[in-house]
Design an enzyme around this catalytic site. Structure first.
Site, short mmCIF file in Angstrom:
data_model
loop_
_atom_site.label_atom_id
_atom_site.label_comp_id
_atom_site.label_asym_id
_atom_site.label_seq_id
_atom_site.Cartn_x
_atom_site.Cartn_y
_atom_site.Cartn_z
N THR A 1 2.97 -0.47 2.21
CA THR A 1 1.97 -0.81 1.22
C THR A 1 2.05 0.30 0.21
OG1 THR A 1 -0.28 -1.61 0.93
CG2 THR A 1 -0.06 0.45 2.08
N GLY B 1 6.28 -1.49 -7.26
CA GLY B 1 6.58 -2.82 -6.74
C GLY B 1 7.96 -3.33 -7.14
N ASP C 1 10.09 -0.77 -4.37
CA ASP C 1 9.82 -0.83 -2.94
C ASP C 1 9.66 -2.27 -2.48
OD1 ASP C 1 9.06 -0.01 -0.31
OD2 ASP C 1 6.96 -0.19 -0.88
N THR D 1 6.10 -3.54 -1.38
CA THR D 1 5.02 -3.48 -2.37
C THR D 1 5.18 -4.64 -3.33
OG1 THR D 1 4.93 -1.07 -2.21
CG2 THR D 1 3.98 -2.06 -4.18
#
Length: 175
Positions: A5, A160, A163, A166
């Site tokens: 996350t 995002g 990763d 994410t």
């Protein structure tokens, strides 16, 4: 094991913003895209976000909120006391989560080892995309006049894109 996350908290110009992505993954599968990992605690005066096991994070949110009440909304004291409990309580020691908590004046990261860390630069980041979001936030803070809210949004967008754990479904809370 639930993975990854990104939680990011930024302070700028008397404001503090905390944001998270919305993805929950189980191994290599996206289980949910719209999870809300940031919230207000302490009658809306404290912002909090979590990375790690959802059930463990909810347990920690409850414990932290109880500490806030016990210490008359003194967030720093509540963090230290939760950290002490986290280190000594057998049940808490098994919890797998990280918390970022912030009020109008301070930001802390609470680690799974019971550490209470006040980060530098007015920026705190945890989770699999945390290093990317942190780097983006540092650059944006140094080279733009963006608001805290805009910095966390843009930084999480960048994280995002890098990763895989994410996503771009960003939730933001601000004081």
């Amino acid at each position: 094991m639930f993975h990854g996350t990104t939680i990011l908290c930024v302070r700028r110009d008397g404001k503090v913003a905390i944001a998270s992505d919305g993805q929950v993954s189980l191994e290599k599968t996206v289980m949910k895209n719209t999870a809300k990992k940031v919230r207000r605690l302490g009658e809306g005066q404290v912002l909090a976000g979590f990375a790690g096991s959802t059930a463990d994070a909810f347990t920690l949110f409850e414990r932290f909120e109880a500490k806030l009440k016990e210490h008359q909304k003194n967030m720093a004291r509540a963090c230290v006391e939760l950290g002490k409990d986290w280190r000594t309580d057998r049940f808490l020691r098994r919890l797998e989560a990280l918390l970022i908590v912030a009020d109008k004046e301070k930001t802390f990261i609470l680690s799974g080892a019971g550490d209470v860390i006040e980060p530098d630069y007015g920026i705190a980041a945890v989770g699999s995309g945390g290093p990317y979001a942190f780097a983006a936030a540092r650059a944006l803070m140094a080279h733009t006049q963006m608001s805290a809210r805009d910095v966390v949004h843009q930084s999480l967008t960048i994280a995002g894109e890098i990763d895989i754990y994410t996503n771009a479904n960003i939730s933001i809370e601000e004081l």
